[in-house]
Design a protein around this motif. Structure first.
Motif, PDB file in Angstrom:
ATOM      1  N   GLY A  21       4.320   2.442  -5.663  1.00  0.00           N
ATOM      2  CA  GLY A  21       5.629   2.375  -5.017  1.00  0.00           C
ATOM      3  C   GLY A  21       6.414   1.140  -5.442  1.00  0.00           C
ATOM      4  N   TYR A  22       7.506   0.913  -4.753  1.00  0.00           N
ATOM      5  CA  TYR A  22       8.469  -0.134  -5.147  1.00  0.00           C
ATOM      6  C   TYR A  22       7.825  -1.539  -5.156  1.00  0.00           C
ATOM      7  N   ILE A  23       7.384  -2.000  -4.009  1.00  0.00           N
ATOM      8  CA  ILE A  23       6.863  -3.376  -3.949  1.00  0.00           C
ATOM      9  C   ILE A  23       5.485  -3.437  -4.616  1.00  0.00           C
ATOM     10  N   ASP A  47      -2.963   5.684  -4.621  1.00  0.00           N
ATOM     11  CA  ASP A  47      -1.646   6.096  -4.107  1.00  0.00           C
ATOM     12  C   ASP A  47      -1.652   7.623  -4.004  1.00  0.00           C
ATOM     13  N   SER A  50       3.118  10.296  -2.473  1.00  0.00           N
ATOM     14  CA  SER A  50       4.110  10.893  -1.567  1.00  0.00           C
ATOM     15  C   SER A  50       5.491  10.292  -1.807  1.00  0.00           C
ATOM     16  N   ALA A  52       6.156   8.391  -4.944  1.00  0.00           N
ATOM     17  CA  ALA A  52       6.138   7.815  -6.305  1.00  0.00           C
ATOM     18  C   ALA A  52       6.253   8.974  -7.284  1.00  0.00           C
ATOM     19  N   ASP A  82      -5.240   9.734  -0.880  1.00  0.00           N
ATOM     20  CA  ASP A  82      -4.633   9.331   0.399  1.00  0.00           C
ATOM     21  C   ASP A  82      -5.579   8.337   1.083  1.00  0.00           C
ATOM     22  N   ILE A  83      -5.004   7.284   1.658  1.00  0.00           N
ATOM     23  CA  ILE A  83      -5.882   6.270   2.274  1.00  0.00           C
ATOM     24  C   ILE A  83      -6.607   6.795   3.513  1.00  0.00           C
ATOM     25  N   ALA A 106       2.133   3.141   2.909  1.00  0.00           N
ATOM     26  CA  ALA A 106       2.675   3.465   4.233  1.00  0.00           C
ATOM     27  C   ALA A 106       3.927   4.313   4.044  1.00  0.00           C
ATOM     28  N   LEU A 107       4.309   5.004   5.117  1.00  0.00           N
ATOM     29  CA  LEU A 107       5.631   5.621   5.143  1.00  0.00           C
ATOM     30  C   LEU A 107       6.590   4.573   5.701  1.00  0.00           C
ATOM     31  N   SER A 146       1.020  -5.508   4.162  1.00  0.00           N
ATOM     32  CA  SER A 146       2.486  -5.440   4.058  1.00  0.00           C
ATOM     33  C   SER A 146       3.078  -5.270   5.428  1.00  0.00           C
ATOM     34  N   SER A 147       3.469  -6.366   6.040  1.00  0.00           N
ATOM     35  CA  SER A 147       4.143  -6.241   7.327  1.00  0.00           C
ATOM     36  C   SER A 147       5.644  -6.417   7.115  1.00  0.00           C
ATOM     37  N   TYR A 174       8.352   3.583  13.141  1.00  0.00           N
ATOM     38  CA  TYR A 174       7.962   2.808  11.941  1.00  0.00           C
ATOM     39  C   TYR A 174       7.658   1.363  12.329  1.00  0.00           C
ATOM     40  N   LYS A 178       3.947  -0.828  12.315  1.00  0.00           N
ATOM     41  CA  LYS A 178       3.656  -2.107  11.654  1.00  0.00           C
ATOM     42  C   LYS A 178       3.099  -3.095  12.679  1.00  0.00           C
ATOM     43  N   TYR A 202       7.660  -9.172   5.374  1.00  0.00           N
ATOM     44  CA  TYR A 202       8.761  -9.180   4.409  1.00  0.00           C
ATOM     45  C   TYR A 202      10.091  -9.083   5.133  1.00  0.00           C
ATOM     46  N   PRO A 205      13.471  -6.766   0.893  1.00  0.00           N
ATOM     47  CA  PRO A 205      13.216  -6.812  -0.556  1.00  0.00           C
ATOM     48  C   PRO A 205      14.254  -6.014  -1.342  1.00  0.00           C
TER      49      PRO A 205
END
Ligand code: NAD
Ligand code: WQD
Length: 366
Positions: A21-23, A47, A50, A52, A82-83, A106-107, A146-147, A174, A178, A202, A205
């Motif tokens: 994903g992005y980050i 990953d 979902s 990417a 999937d995790i 995460a979503l 990633s919070s 969401y 977190k 974060y 970003p």
């Protein structure tokens, strides 16, 4: 791919969940570019794709990771998984000598989470719980999570320091997911002193890798400001709707602490180093931001300057759940991580534009 070995011992590996994903992708490339520090590590990405882009079902790696391999001339390991799949995750831990985990998967769409709370709690909370269980099974206790600044809710004071209450005025599933994950990890760290968890909160970003070949690739209409502005500038969208100009801010529009995604990625690299410090156990929350807030109108002007394009906009009503302003107190990140964001707003806009203009449709080349 067979794990690379160093003599008879497996090389240590960093597991990155959601690394396509992005980050995640910017963190993966930052780790691979740190030749001197991480050349001895394997990078392993899990990953479920979902969010990417994969060129074709038979492609072995999603586009972001293919480009990273091309740019760095290095290999990474990828598992389309999937995790929440504990068995699949266990196989990854069997195949590699995982030293620490950076957990991005995460979503993340705030609005969608209001319509699909169960999906968000499932992916984000059950997913994190499953990952933690598998880590414990294999004796891996170092986690970077990633919070989000979203855990602070409506700010009681600014700048937001890590001691600001969390979980009080959250407006979306969401945000709550977190917050709940942080609470779960705090309890885990209290119960077992082996755990070392760094929860990176974060702020906003934005930006892209300097190459312009990887960047944020939202599916559908972007929810966030910067990708929306970029798509207006490139002509994919007609105009930006500015959500409210009656906030108590300098020009009435919302103020946020935008941070370049590569600075953010470098914060993760610094966090890994903390694990090597003796006695650095338990749960630690650290803000990753710049400490400076910019308004929506300032963002529009900065993007116009950087891109040389007009960004037409109209002022509309406030977006529900939005706050007027937030920005980070970044002193803890300076002190603990020895890290600070160095890229300017102009860098954020120029790098976003380089990515957007070279890839008008994101990773999809059509
Ligand atoms: P992203 O959607 O680009 O990346 C998340 C990746 O995780 C995607 O590649 C997706 O396919 C994958 N994924 C999702 N659910 C999964 C699952 N159950 N199993 C395996 N893979 C899964 O999002 P991003 O912007 O890179 O965000 C990464 C993390 O940072 C998320 O945890 C997000 O909550 C957090 N965060 C993001 C922002 C932001 O503004 N982008 C701000 C604060 C925190
Ligand atoms: C920024 C500013 C909007 C879009 C979100 C999540 C948060 C975190 C970061 C994950 C606000 C305004 C936006 C548009 C606009 N993500 N805006 N027109 O809301 O600060 O935070 O992303 O953890 O949890 O909530 O970011 O980029 O959506 O908005 O005027 O089309 O831009 O009102 O003032 P936000 P954003």
């Amino acid at each position: 791919m067979t794990p690379l070995t160093n003599g008879d011992t497996m090389r240590p590996a960093i597991l990155v969940t959601g690394g396509a994903g992005y980050i995640g992708s910017h963190t993966v490339i930052t780790l691979l570019e740190r030749e001197e520090e991480y050349s001895n590590y394997d990078i392993v990405v899990v990953d479920n794709l979902s969010n990417a882009y994969n060129r074709a079902p038979n492609e072995k790696k999603p586009e972001s990771l293919r480009v990273i391999e091309d740019l760095t001339n290095k290999n990474l390991h990828f598992y389309p998984l999937d995790i929440r799949d504990a068995e699949g995750l266990s196989r990854v831990f069997e195949n590699h000598n995982i030293d620490c985990v950076i957990h991005f998967a995460a979503l993340k769409a705030v609005g969608e989470s209001v319509d699909k709370p169960l999906e968000y709690y499932q992916a984000n909370i059950t997913g994190t719980g499953t990952l933690l269980e598998v880590m414990r099974k294999y004796g891996v206790y170092k986690l970077i999570y990633s919070s989000s600044c979203t855990v602070y809710g409506e700010p009681e004071r600014l700048p937001l320091d890590e001691g600001h209450p969390t979980g009080r005025t959250l407006t979306s599933p969401y945000g709550r997911s977190k917050y709940f994950c942080e609470e779960m990890m705090k309890d885990l760290c209290t119960s077992d002193k082996n755990w070392m968890v760094i929860s990176l909160r974060y702020f906003n970003p934005v930006g892209a890798h300097i190459s312009g070949r990887i960047g944020e690739d939202p599916s559908g209409i972007p929810n966030n400001l910067m990708p929306y502005i970029a798509q207006v500038a490139i002509g994919r969208l007609n105009e930006l709707k500015v959500f409210g100009n009656d906030y108590k801010t300098s020009d009435g529009t919302g103020v946020r602490d935008y941070i370049h995604v590569v600075d953010l990625a470098e914060g993760h690299v610094k966090a890994i180093k903390l694990f090597q410090q003796h006695g650095f156990g338990g749960f630690h929350a650290i803000n990753l931001g710049t400490g400076t807030g910019y308004s929506v109108l300032e963002m529009i002007s900065a993007f116009e300057r950087a891109s040389g394009r007009k960004v037409p906009y109209k002022i509309v009503g406030r977006r529900s759940g939005d706050i007027a302003a937030n920005y980070a107190d970044v002193s803890l990140s300076h002190r603990l991580l020895g890290w600070r964001a160095i890229r300017t707003l102009d860098d954020m806009c120029k790098d976003t534009w380089r990515w957007q203009s070279a890839n008008p449709n994101g990773f999809k080349k059509v």
